[in-house]
Write a protein that holds these residues in place. Sequence first.
Motif, mmCIF file in Angstrom:
data_model
loop_
_atom_site.group_PDB
_atom_site.id
_atom_site.type_symbol
_atom_site.label_atom_id
_atom_site.label_comp_id
_atom_site.label_asym_id
_atom_site.label_seq_id
_atom_site.Cartn_x
_atom_site.Cartn_y
_atom_site.Cartn_z
ATOM 1 N N SER A 143 11.893 -5.688 4.109
ATOM 2 C CA SER A 143 13.037 -6.016 4.506
ATOM 3 C C SER A 143 14.386 -5.184 3.906
ATOM 4 O O SER A 143 15.444 -5.467 4.486
ATOM 5 N N GLU A 144 14.054 -4.292 2.976
ATOM 6 C CA GLU A 144 15.020 -3.581 2.266
ATOM 7 C C GLU A 144 15.358 -2.300 3.225
ATOM 8 O O GLU A 144 14.972 -1.258 3.221
ATOM 9 N N ILE A 145 16.255 -2.401 4.237
ATOM 10 C CA ILE A 145 16.408 -1.494 5.170
ATOM 11 C C ILE A 145 17.866 -1.259 5.512
ATOM 12 O O ILE A 145 18.428 -0.963 6.787
ATOM 13 N N SER A 146 18.733 -1.290 4.413
ATOM 14 C CA SER A 146 20.191 -1.387 4.649
ATOM 15 C C SER A 146 20.483 0.273 4.939
ATOM 16 O O SER A 146 21.892 0.339 5.493
ATOM 17 N N GLY A 147 19.827 1.307 4.679
ATOM 18 C CA GLY A 147 20.102 2.621 5.012
ATOM 19 C C GLY A 147 19.708 2.909 6.519
ATOM 20 O O GLY A 147 19.952 3.682 6.982
ATOM 21 N N GLY A 148 18.954 2.001 7.158
ATOM 22 C CA GLY A 148 18.523 2.107 8.631
ATOM 23 C C GLY A 148 17.022 2.535 8.701
ATOM 24 O O GLY A 148 16.681 3.295 7.651
ATOM 25 N N VAL A 149 16.444 2.279 9.757
ATOM 26 C CA VAL A 149 15.135 2.961 10.108
ATOM 27 C C VAL A 149 15.273 3.172 11.457
ATOM 28 O O VAL A 149 15.404 2.508 12.371
ATOM 29 N N ARG A 150 14.622 4.543 11.921
ATOM 30 C CA ARG A 150 14.538 4.888 13.361
ATOM 31 C C ARG A 150 13.537 5.733 13.806
ATOM 32 O O ARG A 150 12.906 6.312 12.540
ATOM 33 N N ASN A 151 12.906 5.840 14.724
ATOM 34 C CA ASN A 151 12.026 6.885 15.245
ATOM 35 C C ASN A 151 10.704 6.512 14.450
ATOM 36 O O ASN A 151 10.252 7.369 13.660
ATOM 37 N N VAL A 152 10.020 5.443 14.544
ATOM 38 C CA VAL A 152 8.892 5.149 13.999
ATOM 39 C C VAL A 152 7.939 4.941 15.045
ATOM 40 O O VAL A 152 7.740 4.116 15.877
ATOM 41 N N LYS A 180 11.178 1.304 4.254
ATOM 42 C CA LYS A 180 12.237 0.770 3.714
ATOM 43 C C LYS A 180 13.365 1.888 3.582
ATOM 44 O O LYS A 180 12.995 3.023 3.843
ATOM 45 N N SER A 181 14.504 1.388 3.204
ATOM 46 C CA SER A 181 15.799 2.152 3.161
ATOM 47 C C SER A 181 16.835 1.849 2.102
ATOM 48 O O SER A 181 17.760 2.181 2.268
ATOM 49 N N GLY A 182 16.434 1.042 1.144
ATOM 50 C CA GLY A 182 17.585 0.691 0.260
ATOM 51 C C GLY A 182 17.927 -0.909 0.577
ATOM 52 O O GLY A 182 17.695 -1.264 1.563
ATOM 53 N N ARG A 183 18.470 -1.452 -0.544
ATOM 54 C CA ARG A 183 18.561 -2.953 -0.326
ATOM 55 C C ARG A 183 20.330 -3.145 -0.442
ATOM 56 O O ARG A 183 20.813 -2.753 -1.591
ATOM 57 N N ASP A 184 20.905 -3.990 0.385
ATOM 58 C CA ASP A 184 22.000 -4.317 0.415
ATOM 59 C C ASP A 184 23.384 -3.204 0.009
ATOM 60 O O ASP A 184 23.090 -2.124 0.743
ATOM 61 N N GLN A 185 24.086 -3.472 -1.038
ATOM 62 C CA GLN A 185 25.203 -2.752 -1.346
ATOM 63 C C GLN A 185 24.536 -1.294 -1.579
ATOM 64 O O GLN A 185 25.040 -0.215 -1.081
ATOM 65 N N ASP A 186 23.555 -1.171 -2.454
ATOM 66 C CA ASP A 186 23.145 0.276 -2.590
ATOM 67 C C ASP A 186 22.587 0.900 -1.400
ATOM 68 O O ASP A 186 22.681 2.172 -1.400
ATOM 69 N N GLY A 187 21.833 0.209 -0.716
ATOM 70 C CA GLY A 187 21.238 0.952 0.461
ATOM 71 C C GLY A 187 22.493 1.331 1.460
ATOM 72 O O GLY A 187 22.235 2.521 1.992
ATOM 73 N N ARG A 188 23.379 0.389 1.561
ATOM 74 C CA ARG A 188 24.468 0.729 2.511
ATOM 75 C C ARG A 188 25.192 2.110 2.093
ATOM 76 O O ARG A 188 25.842 2.883 2.777
ATOM 77 N N LYS A 189 25.534 2.043 0.520
ATOM 78 C CA LYS A 189 26.356 3.181 -0.017
ATOM 79 C C LYS A 189 25.532 4.471 0.329
ATOM 80 O O LYS A 189 26.300 5.520 0.716
ATOM 81 N N HIS A 190 24.401 4.567 -0.057
ATOM 82 C CA HIS A 190 23.447 5.736 0.119
ATOM 83 C C HIS A 190 23.460 6.067 1.628
ATOM 84 O O HIS A 190 23.699 7.349 1.990
ATOM 85 N N GLY A 208 0.809 -1.073 -0.084
ATOM 86 C CA GLY A 208 0.093 -0.064 -0.077
ATOM 87 C C GLY A 208 0.709 1.246 -0.102
ATOM 88 O O GLY A 208 0.694 2.103 -0.907
ATOM 89 N N CYS A 209 1.807 1.484 0.973
ATOM 90 C CA CYS A 209 2.352 2.620 1.249
ATOM 91 C C CYS A 209 3.969 2.232 1.640
ATOM 92 O O CYS A 209 3.849 1.830 2.933
ATOM 93 N N ASP A 210 4.959 2.537 0.759
ATOM 94 C CA ASP A 210 6.314 2.131 1.277
ATOM 95 C C ASP A 210 7.228 3.396 1.103
ATOM 96 O O ASP A 210 8.001 3.503 0.088
ATOM 97 N N PRO A 211 7.233 4.306 2.268
ATOM 98 C CA PRO A 211 8.346 5.251 2.273
ATOM 99 C C PRO A 211 9.659 4.503 2.348
ATOM 100 O O PRO A 211 9.983 3.750 3.187
#
Length: 485
Positions: free
Chosen positions: A346-355, A311-321, A285-288
């Motif tokens: 599960s694509e949270i390689s950039g991190g998720v906080r304060n939800v 979400k916040s990016g996946r694997d190498q791309d997410g960690r890079k950004h 439905g909604c994926d920020p």
Amino acid sequence: MENHSLTKRKLVKQIGSCALAAPFVANAVNASAKSLTESTNHLADQHEAWQQAQQIIDNIQTPKIPPVAVALAKFNPQADGTGDNTQVFSKAIEYLHQQGGGKLIVSAGVYQTGPIHLQSNIELHVEKDAVISFFADPEKYQPYVLTRWEGSDVLSYSPLIYAYKKHDIAITGEGTLQGNASADHWWPWRYKWKRGKLNLIEGESQDITRDQLRKMTADGTPIEQRVFKQNFLRPSFVQPYLCQRVLIEGVTLRNSPMWMLHPLVCSDVIVRNVQCLSFGPNSDGCDPESCRNVLIEGCVFDTADDSIAIKSGRDQDGRKHGIASENIVIRNCKMLDGDGAIAIGSEISGGVRNVFVENCFMDNPKLYRAVRIKTNSSRGGFIENIYIRNLTVNKVKDAIVINMRYNEDKIEPYITQVQNIQIENVQVADARRAFILKGDPRLPLKQVKLQSIDVKKVRKEDIIQDVAELTQHKIIVAGKNRQLG
């Protein structure tokens, strides 16, 4: 699929601007929001945490749309469900853009179109009984644009509604956005789908393109080379990318090719009183994704996948950004059919906080999970400061799931740090299983607090593995006090 390439000059310009993502968002955040992130870094007190939730809401800036209104009818559209209004929408938006912005009013009727690309200071207002009906022909969504597909950077089909590096944009009204995905169009590219029958075409499977993209990501292939002649990656429905001050309010979205609302690297996003209705594969439905300062409220989600997935990016791309999703408030929503009602990953390689999630109602016997946090050792990143309260759940497969081994086919070194997860006042009428808490033995779950959770009926035992710090109070399962672990 011959028209997929951007010119080299445009492509380099667009890719180069992608590198500006972090400062673009950071500059949009005022000092108070910055101090909020710092202050919530290790919050433990529920009362203090929810005060911060209100501060997030107060800090979100709404779009500034000039008080100018123009009817789409001025540009002679076909409103009877025939023809192609792609250029009509484009000309109308450009006209308003040249005036400094304003509201584009779509009155009652059915308007067939290809992709709509918004400009800054534009509100697309879809009135009651108006339907914007998008073609289901992939060729209409070329040339390709810069986007992400399941967290990986790629040049691919334009989302149905797209905005890149814009500010002050809105989609409002009581009308309908019809994506026209079906068992015959878009959805068959998923190929394998356990929830329904798709009319498959041999050789047309997203696995073909996805596997190439995953390898390119792992190899660090430059984004401008991530272009595919055989492209079976379905686009998102609505995707503002690198945008500031975004409002989506009142509209109904139906039958999306893939994710429905997908704000990507945006700040100050409000999704309010929207209905997301789509029963196809990956119809989240909604994926920020990698967004900051987000409010999702009063929405109804009836989809075949996650209602909301942060979400916040996946694997190498997410960690890079390294761009986290943070400062997100979800309240007063209704989740019906789907995989997870409230999901992180599960694509949270950039991190998720304060939800912060509160006052949501979940009611459908086909709902799989009420709360679902998912990651694995390919992701990295972190999940922290997650506060959830006041959920009412009718029937669900698994009530509360935190899984650090999600779809983990091999052990990698990129362990996600998961800590400070607080869930309280959850009422569940019927669940197959009440709790699944699965950490990683190398970095167990930390600071998980469960309080006032009542699951009336269950059929299977809980799964509790590799949880280092678990605080629990008033856990009742099947009428009996339950001590987890």
